[in-house]
Design a protein around this motif. Structure first.
Motif, PDB file in Angstrom:
ATOM      1  N   VAL A 163       0.848  -1.201   0.000  1.00  0.00           N
ATOM      2  CA  VAL A 163       0.000   0.000   0.000  1.00  0.00           C
ATOM      3  C   VAL A 163       0.878   1.243   0.000  1.00  0.00           C
ATOM      4  O   VAL A 163       0.666   2.174  -0.775  1.00  0.00           O
ATOM      5  CB  VAL A 163      -0.936   0.003   1.219  1.00  0.00           C
ATOM      6  N   TYR A 164       1.894   1.249   0.855  1.00  0.00           N
ATOM      7  CA  TYR A 164       2.739   2.438   0.915  1.00  0.00           C
ATOM      8  C   TYR A 164       3.403   2.696  -0.435  1.00  0.00           C
ATOM      9  O   TYR A 164       3.356   3.797  -0.973  1.00  0.00           O
ATOM     10  CB  TYR A 164       3.802   2.310   2.004  1.00  0.00           C
ATOM     11  N   LEU A 165       4.029   1.645  -0.985  1.00  0.00           N
ATOM     12  CA  LEU A 165       4.797   1.842  -2.211  1.00  0.00           C
ATOM     13  C   LEU A 165       3.897   2.222  -3.378  1.00  0.00           C
ATOM     14  O   LEU A 165       4.278   3.009  -4.243  1.00  0.00           O
ATOM     15  CB  LEU A 165       5.577   0.572  -2.549  1.00  0.00           C
ATOM     16  N   PHE A 216       1.264   5.765  -1.601  1.00  0.00           N
ATOM     17  CA  PHE A 216       1.747   6.947  -0.887  1.00  0.00           C
ATOM     18  C   PHE A 216       3.139   7.384  -1.305  1.00  0.00           C
ATOM     19  O   PHE A 216       3.439   8.551  -1.311  1.00  0.00           O
ATOM     20  CB  PHE A 216       1.749   6.689   0.624  1.00  0.00           C
TER      21      PHE A 216
END
Lengths: 272, 461, 436
Positions: free
Chosen positions: C241-243, C246
């Protein structure tokens, strides 16, 4: 030598003025289906020898599909199905006895986006003659390559860098390279699928000039969405709309005095 | 207080924080949601985070390093004469003894008073540690709760704060990948450096003789062992080469057929079936290599009068090749499909047959990608362990004969480290030296391969 | 009309005999090339068939096992001469004698000491243990006669299954001619029966092939995979999710990406070395424990999960994000409310494939001491344990012929689990896959 004599022979065999050109290819009731979707709804069209025939019409009207039928490129699409009669020199090209490889050598094609192989310029042009065995020995091949590049109007620009990759050329040069590649196999008909749509105006002008010159030796069918282009380069124009061929006739007549109001609407820019 | 109770208390406090935060926000807003900056739930999460997170961090840190701290304290408390003159292995033995006694795993009766005292001190420290931890965590949780409560006003941007914490958590999770790599490099490097303190890197990398069996007593003959790893490298290369000779032609041709010829229905069934080969655990391949392929090859060799070792490189290599086939074919399939249709059309438009188009246009265009795929496959073959552990030999023969038994880097790592190990012996440490070489080589191959494939993809995007 | 066109031309080059010949050659080459492709696929599929076929052929018999029906007299004089029924006394008794007495009464010529021993060897050493357990479970058996089914020894079992030929000369087999005669005598009476081999699933490991079972390995695998699941799934999804959602495009995220791609291709044994050096030697975690195995496997499958997760997040069209952002959702809300639920089936497919990979992994576990002889199933995350693939590895190393059969059966069990997991992944994908 074969290839060269071929090219020579054609150059000498220009039809005399005044005689109506013969029909090179003929389509009768051609229907094409992509899966369940019908893309062409029965096309009747004659392609005359050593003339430029332009296919025009709004996008999605089936003109490219029709073009791809003329050398059976639709065979490469799994779900495509072609019905109807289509002939080259009076011979049904969808007949079982017809060899598709041989057909495509006789009916060459130039695509929308220039697609040179990731090889040298020389190898791009010599590829066709090589697979068809049209040149015996290196000297002959050199000659074929030179002739083809000359005819495509590219020779002067690339003669010093034949060994460099074809992908390094500019867009217009790439497209002329693709035309040279098609000419090199001495086709009788050249199909062009919006050959200038990816090019800038100057390169387009180059290609249009080239098409006009090539008319002397080859039968050309060109798909274009650019009506000015059709008017400039073609002798005959066919207007396609929603998978039907609405109207075909001499280019001048189509553009000045169309019979069908759909044609008129398209040409005058009411839709497109 | 046991850890589980502590964690349960923390969870309860966080939960309490959530409800407290939510109701407090509603109260502060005078019951009108519109006055709040965020939805009430976010104020709840805000309080819950303050109650739980700091305390949890303290617990994690203590679990990771507390043991080491206690051990160090215990060690420094030992009387000087008890530690003096001990070799590193004796030191670790002494420490193990203390820990065993402290953990109640060994009868205290037969141990020395020094050890017993140290063990008691150890238990004492651990007890203090546990209570201190519990007290600290609890007060942090309550303090956090109180702080959050005092901060909650209608204008507090609770959602932004909560989201910032969540994002920090997400970043930490992504950093695990880097931490893993760092962990691998550090652990290999540290142990390998200790190994190279005993055996020179030159001897290790270029020596032709490998026999890591060090003698138990120093006065025995040949006690030093020999650590020339060239036969291992040669064996690895031989087996990988055999594997690639099987996997590359078969995998590539299969991929070409799938991408260019197979009708959709055939592709839809054959592809997943081929993928099964990739999903079979390597230990199964090892079993197959050792019990089916090796005897088969040996018998076939005998039938034509060849002397084939029962643990021949050929058997391990062929089976490894079979394992890698789907790897090569699925990577090549992707690569071939990435070649734009316009190039194929160009060739077909000139009247080329399918095979001519494939051989002269598609494959040359796909070559960089295929090279990348093959490099990845090579890296896979080099690092494969179970097949060779089960089907290749242990004897480090320096030979290029595929019918002879050879050993590989991974086989040696596995055999050196399985079972009881003496800490700090060159024999054990040599496994880390080999691991470092293995890691470096595969890393280089992977980096190059991934870069080649990426460049290739960019070209046709 | 067409004639006129043709006569217009000089020699039509594509209709010459030479071109025809060449065309035939080119089509022959085409056909050959296509055959190579088919042959390659045939070879790969054939190898798969041979591999699976050889495992099944070797292993299916292990799901059945021969037992000897025997009337045993639970002799009080032998078990509990004092009649105390004290469990300690019952546990000490020599149940071998009971079995041998029972055998002696049904076999001819089994009277001598020597013959009694030879007859006793027909039974597994586990037979006495099973008699003992029966008595301890139910002391009222003492003094009665019961017909019980006892496991035969692995050599007898192999002989009965036909894996060892009876025609072999006596010197080449483990069973003597006298024993063979007894076996045939028992067979004729119908006392040797073949039963479904429950011991394969209810026993732990054993040195005796006929008693060795997978229980310890299965439980060890479950505990280990549980740890892996709990660690790898949240971290993997969070990282994905982060990569994907965001991360700004900067050096750090580039580094993370390169790292993940490389970790996915690092040999698994290197992860074992990491586990040994960091978790065992540095953090002092216990050897052979499912906890450590689970952590190492989690690190191993993390790249797989992250890569699969990113792919399915990327497949969610940007229009969804824009729509949510357009009505004032924060980026985190966009992700948790819209993107993540839509991507979940894809992520879960990746997770299952990653877990299947972890279930089949062996090499790194060897490094952290999970290759251990485990008789009792582990009861916690820090107990010594082994895993199914490691159990296969250890059995494959055992010399007894019967272990080959067991190994193959264990492989079938392992493959069964893997097939089930992959089928689940396929169903998930088919059921929830969305085409945008």
């Amino acid at each position: 030598m074969v290839a060269q004599t071929q090219i020579q022979a054609r150059a000498d065999a220009r039809p005399q003025g005044g005689v109506a050109p013969a029909v090179k290819m003929e389509a009768r009731g051609v229907k094409v289906f992509y899966g369940a979707k019908q893309a062409l709804k029965g096309i009747d069209l004659d392609v005359r020898d050593r003339q430029v025939t332009a296919l025009i019409g709004p996008s999605g009207c089936g003109k490219s599909t029709f073009l791809r039928c003329l050398n059976r490129m639709n065979d490469t699409i799994d779900i495509a199905r072609v019905e109807g009669l289509m002939t080259l020199d009076g011979q049904d090209i969808y007949d079982r006895s017809i060899d598709v490889v041989q057909l495509r050598a006789r009916v060459g094609m130039v695509f929308q986006k220039p697609n040179p192989f990731p090889k040298s310029i020389y190898d791009n042009v010599s590829y066709g003659p090589k697979i068809h065995g049209l040149a015996a020995g290196k000297d002959e091949m050199d000659e074929v390559v030179e002739k083809s590049l000359q005819r495509a109007g590219l020779w002067n620009e690339v003669k010093d860098r034949l060994r460099e990759p074809g992908t390094g050329l500019s867009g217009g040069q790439q497209q002329r390279l693709c035309i040279a590649r098609a000419i090199a196999v001495s086709p009788e008909v050249i199909l062009m699928d919006e050959p200038c749509s990816a090019l800038d105006p100057i390169a387009t002008a180059h290609i249009e000039e080239l098409i006009d010159e090539l008319r002397a030796n080859y039968t050309i069918v060109i798909v274009t969405h650019n009506m000015q282009q059709a008017a400039r380069v073609s002798q005959r124009t066919a207007f396609f709309h929603l998978g039907e061929m609405v109207e075909v006739g001499d280019t001048e007549e189509i553009f000045t005095n169309p019979h069908d109001e759909r044609t008129q609407g398209y040409i005058t820019g009411r839709y497109g | 207080m046991p850890m589980s109770v502590l964690v349960a208390v923390l969870v309860a406090l966080s939960l309490a924080g959530f409800y407290m935060g939510r109701s407090r926000a509603l109260d502060a807003a005078g019951g009108r949601m519109a006055n709040l900056h965020s939805v009430p739930g976010y104020y709840g999460f805000y309080a819950a985070i303050w109650a739980g997170l700091p305390a949890l961090l303290v617990i994690v840190v203590w679990s990771a390093f507390g043991g080491a701290v206690v051990n160090a304290l215990v060690w420094s408390s030992l009387p000087a004469d008890a530690v003096q003159g001990l070799s590193p292995s004796q030191q670790s033995l002494l420490m193990t003894n203390i820990l065993n006694v402290a953990g109640g795993n060994a009868g205290a009766a037969e141990t020395s008073p020094v050890v017993r005292a140290a063990a008691e001190y150890h238990q004492h420290l651990r007890g203090i540690g546990r209570w201190a931890l519990a007290a600290l965590a609890f007060s942090l949780a309550v303090g956090g709760l109180w702080y959050a409560r005092s901060r909650i006003t209608p204008s507090l941007r609770a959602r932004n704060q909560v989201e910032r914490v969540v994002q920090a958590l997400l970043i930490m999770c992504s950093l695990v990948a880097i931490l893993t790599t760092v962990g691998i490099v550090m652990s290999l490097l540290f142990e390998a450096i200790r190994f190279f303190g005993r055996v020179s890197p030159v001897e290790f990398l270029f020596g032709l003789h490998w026999s890591p069996q060090t003698a138990i007593r120093a006065d025995q003959v040949g006690s030093s062992g020999a650590f020339g790893a060239v036969p291992l490298f040669a064996g690895t290369i031989l087996i990988s080469l055999i594997a690639m000779l099987v996997a590359v032609p078969v995998g590539l041709l299969a991929a070409v057929y799938m991408a260019e010829y197979a009708p959709p229905r055939v592709r839809a069934t054959v592809k997943p079936v081929l993928e099964i080969l990739a999903g079979i655990p390597t230990v199964v391949y090892g079993f197959f290599a050792a019990l089916t392929m090796a005897p088969l090859i040996r018998d076939a060799g005998q039938a034509v009068g060849l002397n084939v070792a029962s643990e021949s490189a050929l058997a391990a290599g062929v089976v490894m090749g079979i394992m890698i086939i789907p790897f090569v074919s699925s990577l090549s399939d992707d690569v071939i499909n990435a070649v734009p249709q316009s190039l194929r059309d160009g060739a077909y438009g000139l009247g080329a047959t399918r095979s001519e188009t494939i051989k002269q246009v598609v494959l040359p265009a796909a070559l960089p990608g295929i090279v990348g795929a093959v490099l990845l496959a090579v890296s896979r073959a080099i690092g494969e362990t179970m097949i060779v552990v089960m089907a290749a030999g242990l004897a480090a023969n320096l030979t290029a004969n595929p019918l002879a038994a050879v050993t590989t880097v991974t086989v040696q790592i596995a055999t050196l480290l399985v079972g009881d190990q003496e800490f700090d012996s060159a024999k054990t440490l040599s496994a880390f030296g080999l691991g470092l070489v293995l890691f470096t080589v595969t890393l280089c191959l992977n980096v190059i391969a991934l870069r080649v494939v990426q460049k290739y993809r960019e070209k046709y995007d | 009309m067409t004639d006129a066109v043709v006569s217009d031309r000089a020699v039509p080059v594509y209709q010459t005999a030479e071109f025809e010949r060449r065309l035939r050659r080119r089509y022959a080459a085409e056909k050959r090339f296509r055959l190579y492709g088919i042959a390659a696929i045939g070879l790969a599929l054939g190898m798969l068939a041979v591999l699976l076929g050889s495992v099944v052929a070797k292993g299916y018999t292990a799901f059945w096992q021969h037992e000897l029906r025997l009337e045993v007299f639970f002799d009080p004089a032998e078990i509990d001469p004092q009649g105390t029924r004290d469990p300690a006394v019952l546990a000490q008794a020599n149940y071998n004698t009971l079995a041998r007495n029972a055998l002696q009464s049904v076999l001819t010529d089994a009277g001598s000491r020597d013959a009694r021993r030879a007859a006793g060897d027909l039974l597994s050493v586990g037979a006495a243990f099973e008699l003992g357990r029966m008595v301890m479970d139910d002391p009222s058996l003492i003094g009665t006669r019961r017909v019980v089914s006892l496991p035969v020894s692995d050599e007898v079992d192999q002989l009965l299954k036909g894996n060892v030929s009876r025609a072999l000369p006596e010197a080449d087999r483990q069973i003597t001619d006298r024993q063979l005669a007894w076996i045939e005598q028992l067979e004729a009476k119908g006392d040797l029966v073949s039963r479904f081999n429950t011991r394969l699933f209810t026993n732990g490991d054993s040195r005796e092939p006929e008693l060795a079972g997978l229980k310890a390995g299965l439980l060890g695998s479950m505990l280990t995979l549980f740890v892996t699941l709990v660690l790898a799934v949240p971290v993997g999804i969070a990282a994905a999710v982060y990569l994907e959602e965001f991360a700004p495009k900067n050096r750090l995220t580039d580094l993370i990406e390169v790292n993940i791609n490389n970790l996915a291709a690092v040999p698994s044994i290197v992860f074992g070395l990491l586990g040994l050096a960091v978790f065992l030697n540095f953090f002092g975690m216990p050897r052979s424990a499912p906890l450590v195995g689970g952590v190492v496997l989690a690190l191993l499958v993390l790249p797989t999960i992250i890569i699969a997760g990113r792919a399915s997040l990327k497949a969610v069209p940007p229009s969804i994000r824009e729509a949510a952002l357009g009505i004032g959702a924060s980026r985190l809300q966009v992700v948790t409310h819209h993107v993540l639920p839509l991507a979940m089936p894809g992520i879960m497919t990746g997770v299952i494939i990653g877990m299947a990979h972890a279930l089949g992994e062996t090499a790194p576990l060897l490094m952290i001491g999970m290759v251990a002889f485990i008789v009792d199933a582990p009861s916690g995350f820090t107990d010594a344990a082994t895993m199914l693939p490691v159990q296969i590895f250890m059995w494959a190393d055992s010399p007894e012929r019967a272990f080959t059969e067991r190994t193959s059966a264990a492989i079938m069990v392992l493959l069964g689990f893997l097939i089930a997991m992959n089928a689940l992944a396929v169903i998930l994908r088919k059921r929830f896959e969305r085409r945008w």
